[in-house]
Design a protein around this motif. Sequence first.
Motif, short mmCIF file in Angstrom:
data_model
loop_
_atom_site.label_atom_id
_atom_site.label_comp_id
_atom_site.label_asym_id
_atom_site.label_seq_id
_atom_site.Cartn_x
_atom_site.Cartn_y
_atom_site.Cartn_z
N PHE A 245 0.84 -1.18 0.00
CA PHE A 245 0.00 0.00 0.00
C PHE A 245 0.88 1.23 0.00
CE2 PHE A 245 0.82 -0.56 4.45
CZ PHE A 245 0.60 0.64 5.10
N LEU A 246 0.31 2.34 -0.45
CA LEU A 246 1.00 3.61 -0.54
C LEU A 246 0.45 4.52 0.53
CD1 LEU A 246 2.97 5.09 -2.61
CD2 LEU A 246 0.90 6.14 -3.49
N HIS A 247 1.33 5.18 1.28
CA HIS A 247 0.87 6.08 2.33
C HIS A 247 1.94 7.10 2.63
CE1 HIS A 247 2.78 3.68 5.85
NE2 HIS A 247 3.25 3.19 4.73
N ALA A 248 1.53 8.20 3.26
CA ALA A 248 2.47 9.22 3.72
C ALA A 248 2.90 8.80 5.12
CB ALA A 248 1.82 10.60 3.73
N TYR A 249 4.14 8.45 5.25
CA TYR A 249 4.67 7.91 6.49
C TYR A 249 5.32 9.03 7.29
CZ TYR A 249 6.43 4.17 9.46
OH TYR A 249 6.68 3.33 10.52
N GLU A 250 4.84 9.23 8.51
CA GLU A 250 5.32 10.33 9.35
C GLU A 250 6.84 10.30 9.48
OE1 GLU A 250 4.06 12.51 13.52
OE2 GLU A 250 3.14 10.62 12.95
N GLN A 251 7.45 11.46 9.42
CA GLN A 251 8.89 11.67 9.50
C GLN A 251 9.63 11.03 8.32
OE1 GLN A 251 10.01 10.35 13.41
NE2 GLN A 251 9.03 12.06 14.41
N ALA A 252 8.91 10.78 7.22
CA ALA A 252 9.57 10.20 6.04
C ALA A 252 8.98 10.85 4.78
CB ALA A 252 9.40 8.69 6.02
#
Length: 154
Positions: free
Chosen positions: A123-130
């Motif tokens: 899955f694609l997601h906005a990963y915190e601190q990345a």
Amino acid sequence: MGDHNNSGEAWMGIGARVLAVAEGWVGTPYRHQASEKGVGADCLGLIRGIWRELYGQEPEAVPPYGADWAERSGEERLLAAAARHFQGVAGLAEADAGDVLVFRFRPQHAAKHLGILLEGGQFLHAYEQAAVIRSALVPSWQRRVVGVFRFPEM
């Protein structure tokens, strides 16, 4: 409505269109409350940006929110908004690539993370601190899925 899309995408179903748009967000830095491809996005900003690319404008304004909004409010804001604007899918077993996944990190708190289901168990997601990244949808992520939604057909 379909005329504003790339001409080669006219034949594509919604899932394929979502995946084509989502791919362009990979590498966008994580930025809380942001929603601009290549500049910054959080998980909600990623979904909002994909929506804008597909349909032109967002279906509703998003009020400002703190990083701890889910823990503080207890309101199921993400699930409610998803139900208002997306087609519900029975569950992960019925999900298709391009569907939106809603995650709950702690049972006592509201759902607070979103991603796009990809092919091949990712899955694609906005990963915190990345950044916006691809991650494996391993059992620890699968257990946290509390909603699956499909973008509306164009």
